[in-house]
Design a protein around this motif. Structure first.
Motif, mmCIF file in Angstrom:
data_model
loop_
_atom_site.group_PDB
_atom_site.id
_atom_site.type_symbol
_atom_site.label_atom_id
_atom_site.label_comp_id
_atom_site.label_asym_id
_atom_site.label_seq_id
_atom_site.Cartn_x
_atom_site.Cartn_y
_atom_site.Cartn_z
ATOM 1 N N UNK A 126 14.779 51.774 64.784
ATOM 2 C CA UNK A 126 13.749 52.711 65.233
ATOM 3 C C UNK A 126 14.349 54.065 65.564
ATOM 4 N N UNK A 127 15.521 54.077 66.201
ATOM 5 C CA UNK A 127 16.132 55.364 66.562
ATOM 6 C C UNK A 127 16.484 56.178 65.330
ATOM 7 N N UNK A 128 16.761 55.523 64.217
ATOM 8 C CA UNK A 128 17.078 56.229 62.972
ATOM 9 C C UNK A 128 15.841 56.945 62.457
ATOM 10 N N UNK A 129 14.702 56.256 62.466
ATOM 11 C CA UNK A 129 13.445 56.869 62.017
ATOM 12 C C UNK A 129 13.059 58.033 62.915
ATOM 13 N N UNK A 130 13.186 57.846 64.216
ATOM 14 C CA UNK A 130 12.861 58.921 65.158
ATOM 15 C C UNK A 130 13.803 60.100 64.972
ATOM 16 N N UNK A 131 15.062 59.818 64.714
ATOM 17 C CA UNK A 131 16.041 60.881 64.502
ATOM 18 C C UNK A 131 15.690 61.722 63.285
ATOM 19 N N UNK A 132 15.244 61.057 62.228
ATOM 20 C CA UNK A 132 14.849 61.786 61.019
ATOM 21 C C UNK A 132 13.612 62.626 61.297
ATOM 22 N N UNK A 133 12.653 62.078 62.042
ATOM 23 C CA UNK A 133 11.447 62.846 62.382
ATOM 24 C C UNK A 133 11.806 64.068 63.214
ATOM 25 N N UNK A 134 12.706 63.874 64.175
ATOM 26 C CA UNK A 134 13.133 64.999 65.017
ATOM 27 C C UNK A 134 13.837 66.059 64.174
ATOM 28 N N UNK A 135 14.710 65.621 63.286
ATOM 29 C CA UNK A 135 15.434 66.571 62.434
ATOM 30 C C UNK A 135 14.467 67.318 61.519
ATOM 31 N N UNK A 136 13.487 66.615 61.012
ATOM 32 C CA UNK A 136 12.479 67.234 60.153
ATOM 33 C C UNK A 136 11.702 68.294 60.937
ATOM 34 N N UNK A 137 11.337 67.986 62.163
ATOM 35 C CA UNK A 137 10.623 68.946 63.002
ATOM 36 C C UNK A 137 11.470 70.182 63.266
ATOM 37 N N UNK A 138 12.747 69.974 63.539
ATOM 38 C CA UNK A 138 13.657 71.095 63.799
ATOM 39 C C UNK A 138 13.777 71.960 62.546
ATOM 40 N N UNK A 139 13.920 71.330 61.390
ATOM 41 C CA UNK A 139 14.058 72.082 60.142
ATOM 42 C C UNK A 139 12.789 72.865 59.819
ATOM 43 N N UNK A 140 11.629 72.268 60.073
ATOM 44 C CA UNK A 140 10.368 72.984 59.849
ATOM 45 C C UNK A 140 10.270 74.202 60.760
ATOM 46 N N UNK A 141 10.683 74.041 62.004
ATOM 47 C CA UNK A 141 10.663 75.160 62.948
ATOM 48 C C UNK A 141 11.621 76.259 62.491
ATOM 49 N N UNK A 142 12.795 75.879 62.015
ATOM 50 C CA UNK A 142 13.758 76.862 61.522
ATOM 51 C C UNK A 142 13.208 77.606 60.308
ATOM 52 N N UNK A 143 12.523 76.897 59.419
ATOM 53 C CA UNK A 143 11.919 77.537 58.254
ATOM 54 C C UNK A 143 10.856 78.543 58.678
ATOM 55 N N UNK A 144 10.039 78.155 59.649
ATOM 56 C CA UNK A 144 8.994 79.050 60.140
ATOM 57 C C UNK A 144 9.608 80.312 60.739
ATOM 58 N N UNK A 145 10.641 80.144 61.555
ATOM 59 C CA UNK A 145 11.317 81.284 62.165
ATOM 60 C C UNK A 145 11.956 82.170 61.092
ATOM 61 N N UNK A 146 12.550 81.556 60.101
ATOM 62 C CA UNK A 146 13.179 82.320 59.021
ATOM 63 C C UNK A 146 12.138 83.133 58.259
ATOM 64 N N UNK A 147 10.985 82.513 57.971
ATOM 65 C CA UNK A 147 9.918 83.222 57.271
ATOM 66 C C UNK A 147 9.403 84.401 58.089
ATOM 67 N N UNK A 148 9.320 84.228 59.412
ATOM 68 C CA UNK A 148 8.883 85.320 60.279
ATOM 69 C C UNK A 148 9.895 86.469 60.268
ATOM 70 N N UNK A 149 11.175 86.131 60.292
ATOM 71 C CA UNK A 149 12.222 87.159 60.255
ATOM 72 C C UNK A 149 12.168 87.899 58.918
ATOM 73 N N UNK A 150 11.974 87.171 57.824
ATOM 74 C CA UNK A 150 11.885 87.800 56.503
ATOM 75 C C UNK A 150 10.705 88.759 56.454
ATOM 76 N N UNK A 151 9.554 88.337 56.974
ATOM 77 C CA UNK A 151 8.370 89.207 56.978
ATOM 78 C C UNK A 151 8.627 90.465 57.804
ATOM 79 N N UNK A 152 9.264 90.306 58.948
ATOM 80 C CA UNK A 152 9.576 91.449 59.808
ATOM 81 C C UNK A 152 10.544 92.412 59.103
ATOM 82 N N UNK A 153 11.554 91.876 58.464
ATOM 83 C CA UNK A 153 12.528 92.716 57.765
ATOM 84 C C UNK A 153 11.894 93.442 56.582
#
Length: 79
Positions: free
Chosen positions: A24-51
């Motif tokens: 179970x901890x493996x599945x949760x870890x992947x979900x957490x990592x996926x959430x972090x990566x999605x957040x990083x993508x969103x932040x990156x897209x915002x920085x690109x738009x600003x630039x």
């Protein structure tokens, strides 16, 4: 033909054991990592738009300065 019976050259397959359920901890870890990566993508897209906005403003400003410089260096033709 070679009579080598090393595991690498063997054509017989080994019995495959069933894969254990993912912990179970493996599945949760992947979900957490996926959430972090999605957040990083969103932040990156915002920085690109600003630039991009900043680049457009800088290019407009540069064109305005170049236009003023061209006008100030032009000489009138005396006819």
């Amino acid at each position: 033909q070679s009579t080598d019976m090393s595991p690498a050259s063997s054509t017989t397959s080994l019995p495959v054991s069933p894969l254990p359920e993912e912990p179970l901890f493996f599945k949760d870890g992947i979900k957490d990592e996926c959430s972090v990566l999605k957040l990083q993508l969103k932040e990156r897209d915002e920085v690109i738009a600003q630039l991009r906005e900043e680049l457009e403003k800088a290019q407009c400003f540069q064109k305005a300065l170049a236009s003023q410089a061209d006008k100030s260096t032009q000489t009138e033709l005396v006819g």
